[in-house]
Write a protein that holds these residues in place. Structure first.
Motif, PDB file in Angstrom:
ATOM      1  N   ASP A  78      -6.546  -6.164   8.215  1.00 48.32           N
ATOM      2  CA  ASP A  78      -5.466  -7.008   7.475  1.00 48.32           C
ATOM      3  C   ASP A  78      -4.476  -5.958   7.034  1.00 48.32           C
ATOM      4  OD1 ASP A  78      -6.220  -6.311   4.542  1.00 48.32           O
ATOM      5  OD2 ASP A  78      -8.167  -7.213   5.170  1.00 48.32           O
ATOM      6  N   HIS A  79      -3.486  -6.625   6.415  1.00 51.44           N
ATOM      7  CA  HIS A  79      -2.295  -5.784   5.763  1.00 51.44           C
ATOM      8  C   HIS A  79      -2.386  -6.255   4.202  1.00 51.44           C
ATOM      9  CE1 HIS A  79      -1.324  -3.852   9.104  1.00 51.44           C
ATOM     10  NE2 HIS A  79      -1.231  -4.764   9.843  1.00 51.44           N
ATOM     11  N   GLY A  80      -3.460  -6.469   3.745  1.00 54.05           N
ATOM     12  CA  GLY A  80      -3.602  -6.945   2.101  1.00 54.05           C
ATOM     13  C   GLY A  80      -3.482  -5.885   1.211  1.00 54.05           C
ATOM     14  N   PRO A  81      -4.043  -6.130   0.061  1.00 53.81           N
ATOM     15  CA  PRO A  81      -3.890  -5.278  -1.019  1.00 53.81           C
ATOM     16  C   PRO A  81      -4.668  -4.115  -0.900  1.00 53.81           C
ATOM     17  CG  PRO A  81      -5.401  -7.007  -1.720  1.00 53.81           C
ATOM     18  CD  PRO A  81      -4.988  -7.704  -0.208  1.00 53.81           C
ATOM     19  N   GLY A  82      -5.762  -3.900   0.055  1.00 58.07           N
ATOM     20  CA  GLY A  82      -6.580  -2.777   0.162  1.00 58.07           C
ATOM     21  C   GLY A  82      -7.471  -2.802  -1.013  1.00 58.07           C
ATOM     22  N   ILE A  83      -8.483  -1.779  -0.762  1.00 56.32           N
ATOM     23  CA  ILE A  83      -9.648  -1.851  -1.712  1.00 56.32           C
ATOM     24  C   ILE A  83      -9.765  -0.330  -2.350  1.00 56.32           C
ATOM     25  CG2 ILE A  83     -12.228  -1.523  -1.904  1.00 56.32           C
ATOM     26  CD1 ILE A  83     -12.304  -3.107   0.773  1.00 56.32           C
ATOM     27  N   ALA A  84      -9.417  -0.388  -3.442  1.00 52.55           N
ATOM     28  CA  ALA A  84      -9.170   0.902  -4.582  1.00 52.55           C
ATOM     29  C   ALA A  84     -10.408   1.693  -4.481  1.00 52.55           C
ATOM     30  CB  ALA A  84      -8.820   0.553  -5.922  1.00 52.55           C
ATOM     31  N   ASP A  85     -11.667   1.140  -4.585  1.00 57.84           N
ATOM     32  CA  ASP A  85     -12.928   1.770  -4.448  1.00 57.84           C
ATOM     33  C   ASP A  85     -13.929   1.445  -3.399  1.00 57.84           C
ATOM     34  OD1 ASP A  85     -15.296   3.264  -5.246  1.00 57.84           O
ATOM     35  OD2 ASP A  85     -14.949   3.053  -7.397  1.00 57.84           O
ATOM     36  N   GLU A 115     -18.151   0.829   9.674  1.00 60.65           N
ATOM     37  CA  GLU A 115     -17.287   1.931   9.038  1.00 60.65           C
ATOM     38  C   GLU A 115     -16.073   0.954   8.361  1.00 60.65           C
ATOM     39  OE1 GLU A 115     -15.615   3.713  12.703  1.00 60.65           O
ATOM     40  OE2 GLU A 115     -17.739   3.914  13.422  1.00 60.65           O
ATOM     41  N   ILE A 116     -15.538   1.559   7.305  1.00 69.41           N
ATOM     42  CA  ILE A 116     -14.493   0.911   6.461  1.00 69.41           C
ATOM     43  C   ILE A 116     -13.362   1.977   6.189  1.00 69.41           C
ATOM     44  CG2 ILE A 116     -15.680   0.780   4.499  1.00 69.41           C
ATOM     45  CD1 ILE A 116     -14.335  -1.836   3.694  1.00 69.41           C
ATOM     46  N   GLU A 117     -12.156   1.524   6.479  1.00 71.35           N
ATOM     47  CA  GLU A 117     -10.951   2.264   5.928  1.00 71.35           C
ATOM     48  C   GLU A 117     -10.044   1.142   5.141  1.00 71.35           C
ATOM     49  OE1 GLU A 117      -8.944   4.538   9.093  1.00 71.35           O
ATOM     50  OE2 GLU A 117     -10.809   5.288   9.649  1.00 71.35           O
ATOM     51  N   SER A 118      -9.619   1.825   4.086  1.00 72.84           N
ATOM     52  CA  SER A 118      -8.642   0.954   3.245  1.00 72.84           C
ATOM     53  C   SER A 118      -7.864   1.813   2.388  1.00 72.84           C
ATOM     54  CB  SER A 118      -9.564   0.160   2.294  1.00 72.84           C
ATOM     55  OG  SER A 118      -8.650  -1.046   1.710  1.00 72.84           O
ATOM     56  N   GLU A 119      -6.692   1.462   2.372  1.00 66.36           N
ATOM     57  CA  GLU A 119      -5.252   2.035   1.446  1.00 66.36           C
ATOM     58  C   GLU A 119      -4.683   0.939   0.462  1.00 66.36           C
ATOM     59  OE1 GLU A 119      -1.695   4.804   2.102  1.00 66.36           O
ATOM     60  OE2 GLU A 119      -2.917   4.629   3.658  1.00 66.36           O
ATOM     61  N   VAL A 120      -4.725   1.303  -0.580  1.00 64.25           N
ATOM     62  CA  VAL A 120      -4.211   0.423  -1.483  1.00 64.25           C
ATOM     63  C   VAL A 120      -2.994  -0.035  -1.136  1.00 64.25           C
ATOM     64  CG1 VAL A 120      -3.626   0.055  -4.117  1.00 64.25           C
ATOM     65  CG2 VAL A 120      -5.842   0.890  -3.264  1.00 64.25           C
ATOM     66  N   GLY A 121      -2.356  -1.161  -1.047  1.00 64.23           N
ATOM     67  CA  GLY A 121      -0.983  -1.566  -0.698  1.00 64.23           C
ATOM     68  C   GLY A 121      -0.724  -1.702   0.752  1.00 64.23           C
TER      69      GLY A 121
END
Length: 133
Positions: A78-85, A115-121
């Motif tokens: 997704d291109h959502g808010p992302g996960i900060a932590d 596996e999970i990758e996330s970037e805030v914003g």
């Protein structure tokens, strides 16, 4: 030739579609019984997170093979808010919403690889695989 599915996810009905197509593809990969339920549940969890936190995204379902063992690969993005932590998000009971906080850690337990990758914003990508035994 593999039969891959791409499911756009933006509402509850899309969660059901992703779950059903995942189960169908897992059956083609040779999964049976409780493994089909585990796979469908993991797909539901990551798809539900897309609807709840990102509003829209997609689930990609495909057959996988490694060392002669067949399996299923699920990519939720997704291109959502992302996960900060991410570490905190992967702890049972943690939720930024009104859920029980079992979605991501539960999906991780149900599948063989997670596996999970996330970037805030920018958004989140989860890659999960289940292998036939």
């Amino acid at each position: 030739m593999t039969q891959a599915f791409r499911v756009a996810v933006s509402r509850d009905a899309d969660i059901v579609t992703a779950r059903q197509l995942g189960r169908e593809l897992a059956t083609k990969a040779g999964f049976t019984g409780s493994d089909l339920t585990l796979i469908a549940t993991a797909i539901s969890e990551v798809a539900r997170n897309i609807v709840a936190y990102a509003a829209h995204g997609e689930i990609l379902l495909d057959l996988a093979e490694r060392n002669g063992v067949s399996g299923l690969q699920v990519i939720a993005q997704d291109h959502g808010p992302g996960i900060a932590d991410i570490d905190q998000a992967m702890r049972d009971g943690f939720s930024t919403g009104k859920s029980l906080g079992l979605g991501l850690p539960g999906a991780r337990r149900l599948m063989d690889e997670f596996e999970i990758e996330s970037e805030v914003g920018k958004g989140t990508t989860v890659v999960m695989r289940k292998w036939r035994r």
